[in-house]
Design a protein around this motif. Structure first.
Motif, PDB file in Angstrom:
ATOM      1  N   ALA B  71      39.740  39.964  50.462  1.00  0.00           N
ATOM      2  CA  ALA B  71      39.393  38.686  49.839  1.00  0.00           C
ATOM      3  C   ALA B  71      39.097  38.882  48.353  1.00  0.00           C
ATOM      4  O   ALA B  71      39.484  38.069  47.512  1.00  0.00           O
ATOM      5  N   LEU B  72      38.414  39.987  48.059  1.00  0.00           N
ATOM      6  CA  LEU B  72      38.059  40.288  46.672  1.00  0.00           C
ATOM      7  C   LEU B  72      39.318  40.378  45.820  1.00  0.00           C
ATOM      8  O   LEU B  72      39.447  39.745  44.766  1.00  0.00           O
ATOM      9  N   VAL B  73      40.248  41.179  46.298  1.00  0.00           N
ATOM     10  CA  VAL B  73      41.478  41.383  45.529  1.00  0.00           C
ATOM     11  C   VAL B  73      42.265  40.087  45.429  1.00  0.00           C
ATOM     12  O   VAL B  73      42.760  39.711  44.356  1.00  0.00           O
ATOM     13  N   ALA B  74      42.328  39.374  46.570  1.00  0.00           N
ATOM     14  CA  ALA B  74      43.104  38.136  46.559  1.00  0.00           C
ATOM     15  C   ALA B  74      42.511  37.144  45.571  1.00  0.00           C
ATOM     16  O   ALA B  74      43.222  36.498  44.790  1.00  0.00           O
ATOM     17  N   GLN B  75      41.176  37.053  45.592  1.00  0.00           N
ATOM     18  CA  GLN B  75      40.524  36.106  44.692  1.00  0.00           C
ATOM     19  C   GLN B  75      40.738  36.516  43.237  1.00  0.00           C
ATOM     20  O   GLN B  75      40.972  35.672  42.369  1.00  0.00           O
ATOM     21  N   ALA B  76      40.661  37.832  43.006  1.00  0.00           N
ATOM     22  CA  ALA B  76      40.886  38.304  41.640  1.00  0.00           C
ATOM     23  C   ALA B  76      42.292  37.938  41.196  1.00  0.00           C
ATOM     24  O   ALA B  76      42.508  37.489  40.057  1.00  0.00           O
ATOM     25  N   ARG B  77      43.231  38.109  42.122  1.00  0.00           N
ATOM     26  CA  ARG B  77      44.622  37.742  41.790  1.00  0.00           C
ATOM     27  C   ARG B  77      44.731  36.267  41.471  1.00  0.00           C
ATOM     28  O   ARG B  77      45.366  35.863  40.495  1.00  0.00           O
ATOM     29  N   VAL B  78      44.083  35.447  42.321  1.00  0.00           N
ATOM     30  CA  VAL B  78      44.155  33.994  42.125  1.00  0.00           C
ATOM     31  C   VAL B  78      43.588  33.639  40.756  1.00  0.00           C
ATOM     32  O   VAL B  78      44.158  32.845  39.992  1.00  0.00           O
ATOM     33  N   THR B  79      42.430  34.255  40.436  1.00  0.00           N
ATOM     34  CA  THR B  79      41.800  33.943  39.154  1.00  0.00           C
ATOM     35  C   THR B  79      42.676  34.384  37.999  1.00  0.00           C
ATOM     36  O   THR B  79      42.746  33.735  36.969  1.00  0.00           O
ATOM     37  N   GLU B  80      43.339  35.525  38.220  1.00  0.00           N
ATOM     38  CA  GLU B  80      44.202  36.048  37.177  1.00  0.00           C
ATOM     39  C   GLU B  80      45.294  35.052  36.816  1.00  0.00           C
ATOM     40  O   GLU B  80      45.569  34.799  35.651  1.00  0.00           O
ATOM     41  N   GLU B  81      45.896  34.492  37.864  1.00  0.00           N
ATOM     42  CA  GLU B  81      46.977  33.547  37.610  1.00  0.00           C
ATOM     43  C   GLU B  81      46.478  32.114  37.728  1.00  0.00           C
ATOM     44  O   GLU B  81      47.211  31.217  38.115  1.00  0.00           O
ATOM     45  N   ALA B  82      45.185  31.955  37.361  1.00  0.00           N
ATOM     46  CA  ALA B  82      44.562  30.640  37.540  1.00  0.00           C
ATOM     47  C   ALA B  82      45.401  29.557  36.896  1.00  0.00           C
ATOM     48  O   ALA B  82      45.645  29.562  35.699  1.00  0.00           O
ATOM     49  N   GLY B  83      45.842  28.665  37.690  1.00  0.00           N
ATOM     50  CA  GLY B  83      46.654  27.572  37.201  1.00  0.00           C
ATOM     51  C   GLY B  83      45.801  26.346  36.943  1.00  0.00           C
ATOM     52  O   GLY B  83      44.578  26.420  36.893  1.00  0.00           O
ATOM     53  N   LEU B  84      46.456  25.243  36.780  1.00  0.00           N
ATOM     54  CA  LEU B  84      45.750  24.011  36.467  1.00  0.00           C
ATOM     55  C   LEU B  84      44.939  23.510  37.644  1.00  0.00           C
ATOM     56  O   LEU B  84      43.954  22.801  37.462  1.00  0.00           O
ATOM     57  N   GLN B  85      45.358  23.904  38.867  1.00  0.00           N
ATOM     58  CA  GLN B  85      44.648  23.361  40.026  1.00  0.00           C
ATOM     59  C   GLN B  85      43.236  23.915  40.124  1.00  0.00           C
ATOM     60  O   GLN B  85      42.423  23.426  40.897  1.00  0.00           O
ATOM     61  N   GLN B  86      42.941  24.970  39.335  1.00  0.00           N
ATOM     62  CA  GLN B  86      41.603  25.539  39.355  1.00  0.00           C
ATOM     63  C   GLN B  86      40.654  24.732  38.482  1.00  0.00           C
ATOM     64  O   GLN B  86      39.454  24.888  38.584  1.00  0.00           O
TER      65      GLN B  86
END
Lengths: 110, 280
Positions: B71-86
């Protein structure tokens, strides 16, 4: 030892597989991760104090995650998701710091 | 940071991995019952922790920490490519405003640059040059007498039954018309151009470009009608001298006169234009 190995395996697995986070999970995952980290640090401290109990660890881990997600969900429903998330992160960060301080004292005496 | 000395739970079964905060009184009692582990004790436990003793609980805990890692890595990845939906609504609105403003600025810049570009490409200059060339061609054509022209001007009707007109009179008349700004002149059926000449034939008749003038003939000139008529009426001038000699001259101003006689330009045999590079 095995939980630490599990953490490492999980990180490597995440790096290799790079799983897609489902969109419904995206608001909850950050807080849930922080809550789980809090449980892990608490477990590390408990193990140094000789009171580690895996049953308690599992329960606290899961309850932390669920409560964190619940708080975020509630905050989003009430329109204060951002503020509530910040509050949760502050509280969990405080707990993590205090646990780390305890671990440091136990191991280094300082 | 929060120095929480609370080390241990009071009961044999510890309540939580992360110590709960309690009232000071309870804390003290707990402290008494279970003192802080010594450093040696903690390190011994750390070493013991390093040993491999799989139990069901350990495995479940490992499973949980593994999921935490993922989850940590996945979340970091998501944040890295944080798009507009964030982003939240207000942030999105601000972002939209920014983008809109930027787009407008860029649009203005694009228009300006395109303007510059077209100017630099010479689309405008090209057009102007083409227009200038067209006008130059037109005036050359008029000067050379290769096109029919019309415009305001005068018509001079000459009734010269006695054949009194002389070479000089005609030449004077043409010169006076040119003086008065005539842009195109036609005498009889001959277009008067730069190379036109006035001569005298064998029987004393006046020749214009080799053609004998046969009475009655008209002289048509395009230009400012009033000025041209004035030039014709100069005392001692064209009309005056012809009338004095016995011919009948009528000058008519008109808003539109037509000059349809054409001059056939001949290829120059001797004159060659100087190449433009050698021109001053």
């Amino acid at each position: 030892m095995i939980p630490v190995l599990g953490l490492m395996v999980g990180i490597v697995l995440g790096l290799v597989v790079s799983p897609e986070v489902p969109s419904w999970l995206q608001p909850y995952l950050p807080i849930a991760v922080i809550a789980a980290l809090d449980a892990v640090f608490g477990a590390a401290r408990a193990s140094l104090e000789g009171i580690f109990n895996d049953r308690i660890f599992v329960i606290s881990f899961l309850s932390n995650v669920v409560v964190a997600a619940l708080i975020v969900f509630l905050g989003n429903q009430l329109g204060v998701g951002a503020q509530l998330s910040t509050g949760v992160v502050v509280v969990l960060g405080l707990r993590i710091f205090s646990n780390v301080a305890a671990i440091r004292r136990h191991l280094l005496g300082a | 940071m929060a120095d929480d000395p609370e080390p241990a739970p009071p009961d044999p079964a510890p309540p939580d991995q992360s110590p709960p905060t309690g009232r000071p009184g309870r804390r003290l009692s707990r402290l008494r019952r279970r003192p802080l582990p010594s450093r040696e004790e903690a390190r011994r436990r750390l070493r013991a922790f390093g040993r491999f003793h799989p139990t069901r609980g350990q495995l479940v805990a490992a499973l949980l920490t593994a999921s935490l890692g993922v989850a940590l890595v996945a979340q970091a990845r998501v944040t890295e490519e944080a798009g507009l939906q964030q982003l939240r609504e207000t942030e999105l609105v601000a972002l939209l405003d920014d983008v809109t403003t930027r787009a407008q600025e860029l649009g203005v810049e694009v228009a300006q640059l395109e303007d510059d570009r077209s100017r630099l490409l010479g689309a405008e200059g090209d057009e102007a040059a083409r227009e200038a060339a067209r006008q130059r061609l037109q005036s050359y054509q008029i000067l050379a007498g290769t096109v029919p022209v019309e415009g305001p001007g005068i018509t001079v009707l000459v009734q010269d039954e006695g054949g009194v007109i002389t070479q000089t009179m005609l030449l004077d008349g043409i010169q006076e018309l040119r003086d008065a700004g005539a842009e195109a002149i036609q005498v009889g059926t001959v277009r008067v151009v730069a190379s036109s000449y006035v001569g005298t034939g064998e029987q004393g008749e006046v020749l214009l470009d080799g053609q004998a003038l046969s009475t009655p003939y008209t002289i048509t000139a395009v230009g400012d009608a009033h000025t041209l008529a004035g030039a014709m009426a100069i005392p001692g001038g064209f009309s005056d001298s012809l009338r004095g000699a016995g011919a009948d001259v009528t000058v008519v101003e008109a808003d539109t006169v037509l000059i349809d006689a054409l001059h056939e330009p001949s290829e120059p045999r001797y004159a060659q234009p100087v190449p433009p590079t050698q021109a001053p």
